[in-house]
Design an enzyme around this catalytic site. Structure first.
Site, short mmCIF file in Angstrom:
data_model
loop_
_atom_site.label_atom_id
_atom_site.label_comp_id
_atom_site.label_asym_id
_atom_site.label_seq_id
_atom_site.Cartn_x
_atom_site.Cartn_y
_atom_site.Cartn_z
N SER A 59 9.79 6.43 3.66
CA SER A 59 10.75 5.69 4.48
C SER A 59 10.78 4.23 4.06
O SER A 59 9.76 3.65 3.69
CB SER A 59 10.40 5.80 5.97
OG SER A 59 9.33 4.95 6.31
N GLU A 98 13.79 2.05 10.36
CA GLU A 98 13.41 0.72 10.82
C GLU A 98 12.40 0.92 11.96
O GLU A 98 12.68 1.65 12.92
CB GLU A 98 14.65 -0.02 11.32
CG GLU A 98 14.39 -1.26 12.13
CD GLU A 98 13.55 -2.29 11.40
OE1 GLU A 98 12.51 -2.69 11.95
OE2 GLU A 98 13.94 -2.67 10.28
N LYS A 127 -2.73 -2.46 17.07
CA LYS A 127 -3.43 -1.45 16.28
C LYS A 127 -4.45 -0.70 17.12
O LYS A 127 -4.72 0.48 16.89
CB LYS A 127 -4.10 -2.10 15.07
CG LYS A 127 -3.12 -2.54 13.98
CD LYS A 127 -2.41 -1.36 13.31
CE LYS A 127 -1.65 -1.80 12.07
NZ LYS A 127 -1.01 -0.66 11.36
N ILE A 169 0.82 -1.20 0.00
CA ILE A 169 0.00 0.00 0.00
C ILE A 169 0.86 1.26 0.00
O ILE A 169 0.57 2.22 -0.70
CB ILE A 169 -0.94 0.00 1.22
CG1 ILE A 169 -1.83 -1.24 1.21
CG2 ILE A 169 -1.80 1.26 1.24
CD1 ILE A 169 -2.58 -1.47 2.51
N ASN A 219 2.16 4.65 7.60
CA ASN A 219 1.72 3.43 6.94
C ASN A 219 2.51 2.20 7.36
O ASN A 219 1.98 1.09 7.37
CB ASN A 219 1.81 3.61 5.42
CG ASN A 219 1.71 2.30 4.67
OD1 ASN A 219 0.63 1.72 4.55
ND2 ASN A 219 2.85 1.82 4.17
N THR A 251 -2.25 -8.26 -0.02
CA THR A 251 -0.86 -8.39 0.41
C THR A 251 -0.75 -9.74 1.11
O THR A 251 -1.75 -10.44 1.29
CB THR A 251 -0.49 -7.26 1.38
OG1 THR A 251 -1.37 -7.33 2.53
CG2 THR A 251 -0.64 -5.89 0.73
N VAL A 309 -6.57 -6.00 1.97
CA VAL A 309 -5.82 -5.79 0.73
C VAL A 309 -5.03 -7.03 0.33
O VAL A 309 -4.60 -7.82 1.17
CB VAL A 309 -4.88 -4.57 0.90
CG1 VAL A 309 -4.18 -4.24 -0.42
CG2 VAL A 309 -5.66 -3.36 1.38
N TYR A 351 -1.55 -8.41 16.76
CA TYR A 351 -1.72 -7.37 15.74
C TYR A 351 -2.88 -6.45 16.07
O TYR A 351 -2.74 -5.22 16.07
CB TYR A 351 -1.93 -8.04 14.38
CG TYR A 351 -2.14 -7.09 13.23
CD1 TYR A 351 -1.11 -6.28 12.78
CD2 TYR A 351 -3.38 -7.03 12.57
CE1 TYR A 351 -1.30 -5.42 11.70
CE2 TYR A 351 -3.57 -6.18 11.50
CZ TYR A 351 -2.54 -5.38 11.07
OH TYR A 351 -2.73 -4.53 10.00
#
Length: 254
Positions: A37, A67, A171, A18, A95, A201, A199, A167
């Site tokens: 980045s 990083e 978030k 993305i 992102n 991915t 998405v 995760y």
């Protein structure tokens, strides 16, 4: 056109997926400086981004190293940005993130929780702190945290988000931090969290398979990136402090 007259967009994690899609869209616009980045500038995906079609007049790409687990990289990146004569940022999109653990809530351990929290919550916080002086010099600045509906406490049960505790929990922490930024900086900056869609991915396809949606997630990278850019284009002061589904523009419960 001078740098002071250009729209400067910072996007973390442009090396693939993305982030790369969003970067390409902004680079296609005249007088846009896109700062992206990456963790490793030598990867094929970064080479592909740098080889994108020639940007229109006044637009260019600048890559900096960050990083997500580093406490010093964001500040060093800002120094690299200033060294290029860039003194402001108008749009910042946090992102970069990862879904390194897919261990269910019955089995997830401390290591998985801390790793996800560091990448998906602390990383964006450090980025915000580093970019703050440049954002304050932007024109009607905007901050967008790329989150997920899996981080919505109100949707844990409807989405069975408990299959991704590390995760989703990280978030959820990012969402809290985003709400905190929105409240504390509301006098001068518009801040939102957004869900980019499920998405196509690696992580997105895994979730799609896990919940019985087929082999691939329903949203392409290109469509997701376009939705994110459209959403950010349309933000107003009234958007501040909200959590959006970028795909359809609806609000997501925190």
């Amino acid at each position: 056109m001078a740098v002071t007259d250009s729209t400067v967009v910072f996007i973390s994690g442009v090396g693939k997926g993305i982030g790369a899609g969003i970067a390409k869209l902004y680079l296609s616009r005249p007088h846009h400086i896109v700062i992206g980045s990456v963790r490793d500038v030598s990867t094929p995906s970064v080479a592909e981004l740098k080889a994108s079609p020639t940007a229109p007049p006044g637009s260019k790409l600048l890559l900096v190293h960050i990083e997500s687990t580093s406490s010093t990289d964001p500040a060093a990146a800002v120094e690299a940005i200033r060294a290029q004569g860039i003194d402001h940022i108008d749009i910042a999109i946090a992102n970069a993130g990862a879904m390194p653990s897919t261990v269910p809530i019955e089995e997830v351990d401390t290591k998985d929780m801390l790793e996800n929290y560091h990448i998906n919550a602390i990383g964006p916080l450090l980025l915000f702190q580093a970019l703050l002086p440049l954002l304050k010099k932007g024109t009607e600045p905007k901050w967008a945290s790329v989150s997920t509906t899996a981080g919505s406490i109100g949707l844990v049960d409807p989405l069975a988000a408990w299959i991704l505790p590390a995760y989703g929990g990280a978030k959820a922490a990012l969402n809290w931090l985003t709400a905190g930024i929105a409240s504390s900086q509301k006098e001068w900056m518009t801040t939102i969290a957004l869900h980019p869609g499920l998405v196509q991915t690696g992580p997105g396809n895994w979730v799609a398979q896990k919940v019985g949606m087929g082999d691939k997630a329903p949203v392409t990278v290109g469509d997701s990136a376009a939705s994110v850019v459209k959403l950010i284009d349309g933000l107003t002061k009234e958007s501040n402090g909200k959590f959006y589904n970028a795909v359809d523009g609806t609000e997501v419960p925190w």
